[in-house]
Design a protein around this motif. Structure first.
Motif, PDB file in Angstrom:
ATOM      1  N   GLU A 115       0.856  -1.178   0.000  1.00  0.00           N
ATOM      2  CA  GLU A 115       0.000   0.000   0.000  1.00  0.00           C
ATOM      3  C   GLU A 115       0.892   1.227   0.000  1.00  0.00           C
ATOM      4  OE1 GLU A 115      -3.467   0.102   2.617  1.00  0.00           O
ATOM      5  OE2 GLU A 115      -2.916  -1.914   3.255  1.00  0.00           O
ATOM      6  N   ILE A 116       0.453   2.273  -0.706  1.00  0.00           N
ATOM      7  CA  ILE A 116       1.272   3.473  -0.802  1.00  0.00           C
ATOM      8  C   ILE A 116       0.569   4.658  -0.167  1.00  0.00           C
ATOM      9  CG2 ILE A 116       2.465   2.689  -2.888  1.00  0.00           C
ATOM     10  CD1 ILE A 116       0.646   4.621  -4.467  1.00  0.00           C
ATOM     11  N   CYS A 117       1.369   5.617   0.274  1.00  0.00           N
ATOM     12  CA  CYS A 117       0.842   6.852   0.847  1.00  0.00           C
ATOM     13  C   CYS A 117       0.148   7.645  -0.258  1.00  0.00           C
ATOM     14  CB  CYS A 117       1.996   7.662   1.440  1.00  0.00           C
ATOM     15  SG  CYS A 117       1.511   9.313   1.995  1.00  0.00           S
ATOM     16  N   LEU A 118      -1.048   8.121   0.011  1.00  0.00           N
ATOM     17  CA  LEU A 118      -1.818   8.849  -0.987  1.00  0.00           C
ATOM     18  C   LEU A 118      -1.301  10.263  -1.203  1.00  0.00           C
ATOM     19  CD1 LEU A 118      -5.383   7.631   0.005  1.00  0.00           C
ATOM     20  CD2 LEU A 118      -4.028   6.921  -1.964  1.00  0.00           C
ATOM     21  N   CYS A 119      -0.340  10.692  -0.392  1.00  0.00           N
ATOM     22  CA  CYS A 119       0.290  11.998  -0.601  1.00  0.00           C
ATOM     23  C   CYS A 119       1.603  11.869  -1.371  1.00  0.00           C
ATOM     24  CB  CYS A 119       0.552  12.678   0.739  1.00  0.00           C
ATOM     25  SG  CYS A 119      -0.898  13.339   1.548  1.00  0.00           S
ATOM     26  N   ASN A 146       1.970  -0.156  10.351  1.00  0.00           N
ATOM     27  CA  ASN A 146       1.105   0.600  11.261  1.00  0.00           C
ATOM     28  C   ASN A 146       0.529   1.868  10.639  1.00  0.00           C
ATOM     29  OD1 ASN A 146       1.534  -1.231  13.391  1.00  0.00           O
ATOM     30  ND2 ASN A 146       3.476  -0.243  13.896  1.00  0.00           N
ATOM     31  N   GLU A 147       0.813   2.112   9.363  1.00  0.00           N
ATOM     32  CA  GLU A 147       0.313   3.312   8.709  1.00  0.00           C
ATOM     33  C   GLU A 147      -0.900   2.988   7.832  1.00  0.00           C
ATOM     34  OE1 GLU A 147       4.513   5.814   8.267  1.00  0.00           O
ATOM     35  OE2 GLU A 147       3.845   4.489   6.646  1.00  0.00           O
ATOM     36  N   GLN A 148      -1.828   3.926   7.758  1.00  0.00           N
ATOM     37  CA  GLN A 148      -3.025   3.747   6.936  1.00  0.00           C
ATOM     38  C   GLN A 148      -3.259   4.980   6.073  1.00  0.00           C
ATOM     39  OE1 GLN A 148      -6.274   2.850   9.594  1.00  0.00           O
ATOM     40  NE2 GLN A 148      -5.774   0.684   9.646  1.00  0.00           N
ATOM     41  N   SER A 149      -3.310   4.779   4.773  1.00  0.00           N
ATOM     42  CA  SER A 149      -3.652   5.819   3.785  1.00  0.00           C
ATOM     43  C   SER A 149      -2.578   6.889   3.630  1.00  0.00           C
ATOM     44  CB  SER A 149      -4.988   6.489   4.115  1.00  0.00           C
ATOM     45  OG  SER A 149      -6.019   5.542   4.200  1.00  0.00           O
ATOM     46  N   HIS A 166      -7.975  15.482  -4.345  1.00  0.00           N
ATOM     47  CA  HIS A 166      -8.065  14.929  -5.696  1.00  0.00           C
ATOM     48  C   HIS A 166      -8.299  13.416  -5.641  1.00  0.00           C
ATOM     49  CE1 HIS A 166      -7.228  14.738 -10.054  1.00  0.00           C
ATOM     50  NE2 HIS A 166      -6.664  13.581  -9.764  1.00  0.00           N
ATOM     51  N   GLU A 167      -7.562  12.737  -4.770  1.00  0.00           N
ATOM     52  CA  GLU A 167      -7.717  11.283  -4.644  1.00  0.00           C
ATOM     53  C   GLU A 167      -9.112  10.923  -4.149  1.00  0.00           C
ATOM     54  OE1 GLU A 167      -5.697   8.860  -5.479  1.00  0.00           O
ATOM     55  OE2 GLU A 167      -4.015  10.105  -6.116  1.00  0.00           O
ATOM     56  N   TYR A 215     -11.854  12.212  -7.176  1.00  0.00           N
ATOM     57  CA  TYR A 215     -11.810  11.663  -8.532  1.00  0.00           C
ATOM     58  C   TYR A 215     -11.333  10.214  -8.617  1.00  0.00           C
ATOM     59  CZ  TYR A 215     -12.391  16.565  -9.745  1.00  0.00           C
ATOM     60  OH  TYR A 215     -12.860  17.853  -9.832  1.00  0.00           O
ATOM     61  N   ASN A 216     -10.676   9.720  -7.575  1.00  0.00           N
ATOM     62  CA  ASN A 216     -10.140   8.357  -7.615  1.00  0.00           C
ATOM     63  C   ASN A 216     -10.784   7.434  -6.598  1.00  0.00           C
ATOM     64  OD1 ASN A 216      -8.394   9.016  -9.717  1.00  0.00           O
ATOM     65  ND2 ASN A 216      -6.761   9.643  -8.332  1.00  0.00           N
ATOM     66  N   ASN A 217     -11.904   7.869  -6.004  1.00  0.00           N
ATOM     67  CA  ASN A 217     -12.709   7.021  -5.113  1.00  0.00           C
ATOM     68  C   ASN A 217     -11.931   6.497  -3.910  1.00  0.00           C
ATOM     69  OD1 ASN A 217     -15.108   5.832  -4.308  1.00  0.00           O
ATOM     70  ND2 ASN A 217     -14.846   4.006  -5.559  1.00  0.00           N
ATOM     71  N   GLN A 218     -11.000   7.279  -3.426  1.00  0.00           N
ATOM     72  CA  GLN A 218     -10.239   6.874  -2.238  1.00  0.00           C
ATOM     73  C   GLN A 218     -11.020   7.297  -0.994  1.00  0.00           C
ATOM     74  OE1 GLN A 218      -7.704   4.970  -2.246  1.00  0.00           O
ATOM     75  NE2 GLN A 218      -6.889   5.090  -4.333  1.00  0.00           N
ATOM     76  N   GLN A 219     -12.100   6.555  -0.730  1.00  0.00           N
ATOM     77  CA  GLN A 219     -13.041   6.929   0.319  1.00  0.00           C
ATOM     78  C   GLN A 219     -12.435   6.893   1.722  1.00  0.00           C
ATOM     79  OE1 GLN A 219     -16.481   7.886  -0.262  1.00  0.00           O
ATOM     80  NE2 GLN A 219     -15.500   8.140  -2.245  1.00  0.00           N
ATOM     81  N   GLN A 220     -11.347   6.159   1.888  1.00  0.00           N
ATOM     82  CA  GLN A 220     -10.715   6.096   3.210  1.00  0.00           C
ATOM     83  C   GLN A 220     -10.212   7.465   3.660  1.00  0.00           C
ATOM     84  OE1 GLN A 220      -9.585   4.799   0.390  1.00  0.00           O
ATOM     85  NE2 GLN A 220      -7.366   4.445   0.383  1.00  0.00           N
TER      86      GLN A 220
END
Length: 228
Positions: free
Chosen positions: A14-18, A26-29, A81-82, A85-90
């Motif tokens: 999983e990658i950081c959305l920033c 232990n990291e999320q989103s 933006h995520e 437009y990219n459905n990153q609902q988290q």
């Protein structure tokens, strides 16, 4: 199950959305570095903050806040933006939890009864598949233990995106767009009206003017970000 997840993350991390770097276990989103870099406004604790000043002389809101400053090409813009437009609902969940904690600590919003989002037109919602504010609202609802109503404020006109519009055009574009359904749900209530980003406040004021037609309601405002 945790072992299998760790193996899966080795090959498909999983990658950081920033920043797009891989997240640790232990990291999320959002990675911790980016989380610490997000520009907090601290408006939730501040009376007469910049969001509230937008509505001076325009509408008598009770309280208002935004969690982040929105800066062009910044990390908050990337998150928005995520989400949009990219459905990153988290992202909506994360921001709702974060702002919910601030609201509970501040005590300024203690008598809010329910949450209502700025709605999308049904055609735009069908194309996108979701309202980017919904998960934010549901997380706030859970955190504050008050209901979230998506079927009270309805958008009646389909307008083009306001992102590149000038200030006057935004105001003109926001006129006469909304109606109220299920008025009994908000009668004698203090509403928390939510949106993703506040710039001129034109869309929110159009919503406020519509909500004012209901019986004995008060309105406060909470958004994910404020355009600095």
């Amino acid at each position: 199950m945790n072992f299998l997840k760790e193996i899966f993350n080795i090959f498909y991390p999983e990658i950081c959305l920033c920043c797009k770097d891989p997240l640790t276990t232990n990291e999320q989103s959002i990675c911790l570095k980016c989380r610490h870099d997000l520009p907090l406004t601290n408006f939730t604790r501040e009376k007469n903050n910049l969001v509230e000043k937008i509505f001076y002389g325009r509408f008598p809101i009770e309280e208002a806040t935004s969690l982040f400053y929105f800066l062009k090409k910044g990390k908050v813009q990337q998150l928005m933006h995520e989400l949009k437009y990219n459905n990153q609902q988290q992202i909506g969940n994360l921001i709702g939890d974060w702002l919910g904690e601030e609201i509970l600590e501040s005590k300024r919003f203690n008598d809010v009864d329910c949450i209502i989002p700025v709605p999308l037109h049904k055609k735009k919602k069908k194309i996108r598949g979701y309202n980017q504010v919904s998960t934010f609202g549901k997380s706030l609802s859970f955190k504050l233990n008050i209901p979230f109503y998506e079927d009270v404020l309805i958008k009646t006109s389909l307008t083009k995106t306001q992102t590149k519009k000038l200030r006057f055009d935004r105001w003109k574009n926001a006129e006469h767009q909304f109606i109220i359904k299920n008025k009994e749900l908000i009668k004698n209530r203090h509403i928390l009206l939510i949106d993703d980003i506040i710039t001129t406040g034109a869309t929110l004021e159009a919503c406020l003017n519509t909500l004012e037609k209901s019986d004995n309601t008060k309105v406060s405002i909470a958004t994910m970000a404020y355009t600095k």
